[in-house]
Design an enzyme around this catalytic site. Structure first.
Site, PDB file in Angstrom:
ATOM      1  N   SER A 111       0.898  -1.303   0.051  1.00  0.00           N
ATOM      2  CA  SER A 111      -0.088   0.166  -0.118  1.00  0.00           C
ATOM      3  C   SER A 111       0.780   1.142   0.171  1.00  0.00           C
ATOM      4  O   SER A 111       0.522   2.288  -0.640  1.00  0.00           O
ATOM      5  CB  SER A 111      -0.917   0.060   1.075  1.00  0.00           C
ATOM      6  OG  SER A 111      -1.803  -1.180   1.113  1.00  0.00           O
ATOM      7  N   ASP A 162      -1.099   5.079   8.938  1.00  0.00           N
ATOM      8  CA  ASP A 162      -0.979   3.847   7.853  1.00  0.00           C
ATOM      9  C   ASP A 162      -0.404   4.346   6.500  1.00  0.00           C
ATOM     10  O   ASP A 162      -0.525   5.590   6.185  1.00  0.00           O
ATOM     11  CB  ASP A 162      -2.239   3.058   8.066  1.00  0.00           C
ATOM     12  CG  ASP A 162      -1.954   1.732   7.374  1.00  0.00           C
ATOM     13  OD1 ASP A 162      -0.469   1.182   7.413  1.00  0.00           O
ATOM     14  OD2 ASP A 162      -2.866   1.008   6.922  1.00  0.00           O
ATOM     15  N   GLU A 307     -10.565   6.751   2.338  1.00  0.00           N
ATOM     16  CA  GLU A 307     -10.147   5.432   2.093  1.00  0.00           C
ATOM     17  C   GLU A 307     -10.970   4.446   2.894  1.00  0.00           C
ATOM     18  O   GLU A 307     -11.472   4.450   3.970  1.00  0.00           O
ATOM     19  CB  GLU A 307      -8.669   5.411   2.850  1.00  0.00           C
ATOM     20  CG  GLU A 307      -7.930   3.960   2.147  1.00  0.00           C
ATOM     21  CD  GLU A 307      -6.704   3.747   3.020  1.00  0.00           C
ATOM     22  OE1 GLU A 307      -5.962   2.967   2.305  1.00  0.00           O
ATOM     23  OE2 GLU A 307      -6.431   3.930   4.184  1.00  0.00           O
ATOM     24  N   ASP A 355      -5.201   0.462  -4.571  1.00  0.00           N
ATOM     25  CA  ASP A 355      -3.686   0.616  -4.575  1.00  0.00           C
ATOM     26  C   ASP A 355      -3.374  -0.976  -5.153  1.00  0.00           C
ATOM     27  O   ASP A 355      -2.507  -1.295  -5.787  1.00  0.00           O
ATOM     28  CB  ASP A 355      -3.100   0.781  -3.252  1.00  0.00           C
ATOM     29  CG  ASP A 355      -3.876  -0.034  -2.023  1.00  0.00           C
ATOM     30  OD1 ASP A 355      -4.886  -1.022  -2.399  1.00  0.00           O
ATOM     31  OD2 ASP A 355      -3.362   0.400  -0.944  1.00  0.00           O
TER      32      ASP A 355
END
Ligand SMILES: *[C@@H]1O[C@H](CO)[C@@H](O)[C@H](O)[C@H]1NC(C)=O
Ligand SMILES: *[C@@H]1O[C@H](CO)[C@@H](O)[C@H](O)[C@H]1NC(C)=O
Ligand SMILES: [Zn+2]
Length: 543
Positions: A111, A162, A307, A355
């Site tokens: 990612s 993240d 996201e 992704d």
């Protein structure tokens, strides 16, 4: 200027030919036509130098969602809600193309490299956060837009530190440097603050273990309390559901806003207690309304990342029951944003992509040596009332006397709705009391006949979705991102759409501290064991 020259040239050519014959009438005509041309040119220049159109962009990342996740989710919902076979997800209506996802270091991306492809419009190595293949910081589209006067926001369901949100708002040579990522996010790097709004989990990287002011799960390796630092710099802080509710879906937000709603990830939507954690849709609406209010008197709009972070985690866990609910929660958030765009009088575009794919998911599974059945069973996913992640903890925390009975009655029968469990399955859960989530998820996957080929990511192409509330922009989206593309072309679209100069931003961020000062590297390939424990989905630096 080049365009106005282009406008003049044919007229000039015509005039030259006419005046060469020197006809008084044609001189008059020439003068008249020149007058028209110049007045047109004047208008053109007034138009040309007028303010550029105000624009908003909402960029969605469905982390780890491949095409099979959508097939799984559609059939699940049709089954659950008794819908006809032509019922599709909101997202399905805006499919325009697909994206190839490899990174600079591997045919299978992680990612970090996946998000850096979008944020810096550049291929980098697995684990790279806003840095190029040589680990040099690269300017991101979000930073560039902030410098241009746009408002900016990041909304996620995982830790805000993240990989995906980090790659837009930080620059570190490895994704595991989440303490450092948190520093960049509140503006502690050469550019200063580039984010106006952060909503997600990940509080743990904002304070240290001995500091209990905002919780008891701090993991920073220094003594800094970034929440207090942010507050001192004017951020408003939201740390729980009741404070989140006071934002009143965004009509009562003081920017910059730091909303850290969990120490780690926000629970899977399947496990989420609405009293404790808001949905992704609510998070997105708070962000949309707050950013709209903040830009209402500006000629610049906003950039917002939304996201669906934990579709990826359900993939890593091979948990189809959790995954379909994650996709549905994302789809709901997407619809809310699309409806918002339709009501807005500001040109607003939505781009949604993944992704990478996670889990090597297939909506098929051969469960016996016989020729396989052409069927999978969504009811097995509907019967599961919790994720494997949640039930794993429930089993691990059981301290009663009859574990076997607890597993049979409570877990298998009540939580998973399974009656045909085998002795082997029960024994396997007992012997893996502390770590049973892969076993639980396999029990569900077998019964639904869902296939998985890995606990990691895969190289399969992912979908690109786009929508604009202006027809000409929708056509531009089709022309540019329709068909099959490299992931960096999606980042490049954002660069071109806003006419950004990322090299200029790279120059401004090049001296960013992108590795921890005191090396926290252990002798195992730069891995910090404690950090690693916070993210069992992404162990390994994956360089
Ligand atoms: C599902 O829909 C069909 C067709 O509309 C209907 O006949 C049936 O009764 C419904 N079943 C349930 C469980 O709602
Ligand atoms: C939320 O946080 C505030 C401030 O720390 C605190 O006063 C309040 O009790 C918390 N509410 C809940 C429900 O935890
Ligand atoms: Zn992942």
């Amino acid at each position: 200027m080049s365009e106005s020259q282009g406008l003049l040239r044919p007229q000039e050519g015509k005039n030259d030919r006419r005046t060469s014959r020197f006809n008084p009438r044609s001189v008059l005509l020439t003068a008249a036509s020149l007058l028209i041309v110049f007045s047109l040119l004047g208008c053109y220049q007034i138009f040309g130098t007028s303010k550029p159109t105000k624009k908003n962009i909402i960029f969605f990342v469905t982390d780890g969602m491949g095409p099979a996740s959508l097939s799984l989710t559609r059939s699940f919902r049709q089954y659950r809600d008794n819908l006809t076979i032509d019922d599709i997800l909101e997202l399905d209506k805006y499919l325009i193309g697909s994206s190839r996802t490899r990174s600079s270091s591997s045919l299978i991306t992680d990612s970090a490299a996946g998000a850096t492809a979008f944020s810096c419009a550049m291929k980098s190595y697995n684990s790279a956060i806003g840095v190029d293949p040589d680990s040099n910081p690269c300017g991101t589209v979000m930073e560039a837009l902030k410098l241009e006067g746009y408002a900016t926001g990041l909304v996620v369901t995982t830790r805000i530190t993240d990989a995906t949100p980090a790659a837009f708002s930080a620059h570190t040579s490895l994704r595991i440097y989440e303490d450092l990522i948190a520093q960049h996010q509140i503006g502690d790097y050469p550019l200063g603050r580039s984010v106006d709004l952060l909503i997600g989990g990940g509080r743990t990287h904002y304070y240290s273990p001995n500091d209990h002011k905002y919780g008891n799960k701090g993991s920073r390796q220094d003594d800094r309390n970034l929440i207090d630092e942010a507050k001192n710099q004017g951020w408003s802080y939201v740390g729980n559901r009741s404070e989140f509710d006071q934002l009143n879906l965004g009509s009562n937000v003081q920017l910059p806003l730091l909303a850290l709603l969990d120490d780690y990830d926000i629970p899977f939507d399947l496990d989420r207690d609405d009293e404790v954690h808001p949905s992704l849709e609510e998070e997105a609406l708070v962000a949309l309304n707050a950013l709209t209010e903040a830009t209402k008197d500006s000629d610049k709009g906003f950039f917002l990342l939304v996201e669906g972070s934990r579709i990826d985690h359900a993939g890593h866990n091979n948990d189809p029951a959790a995954q379909v609910r994650e996709v549905l929660a994302f789809d709901k958030a997407f619809k809310a944003v699309k409806d918002f765009a339709d009501k807005s009088d500001v040109e607003t575009i939505l781009i949604s992509t993944s992704d990478h794919e996670t889990g090597g998911l297939a909506t098929a599974r051969q469960i016996s040596p016989n020729y396989p059945d052409y069927i999978w069973y969504p009811e097995a996913l509907l019967n599961a009332k919790h994720s494997g992640e949640y039930l794993n903890k429930k089993i691990a925390n059981y301290d009663g006397k009859d574990l076997k009975n607890f597993i049979i009655e409570e877990i298998l029968t009540k939580d998973l709705g399974i009656k045909d469990f085998t002795d082997e399955e029960v024994e396997s859960l007992i012997s893996h009391k502390a770590n049973s989530h892969y076993i639980i998820n396999n029990i569900i996957s077998l019964r639904s006949q869902t296939g998985w080929s890995t606990h990691g990511h895969s190289a399969v192409d992912v979908n690109i979705y786009a929508y604009a509330n202006k027809r000409s922009t929708m056509i531009k989206l089709y022309e540019t991102l329709g068909g099959n593309h490299e992931n960096i072309e999606i980042g490049q679209f954002i660069v071109d759409y806003f006419n950004l100069d990322l090299d200029q931003v790279t120059e401004l961020v090049k001296d960013t501290q992108h590795e921890p000062k005191k090396s926290v590297k252990s002798d195992t390939q730069g891995l910090n064991i404690e950090e690693e424990a916070n993210d069992h989905y992404h162990t390994g630096a994956q360089i």
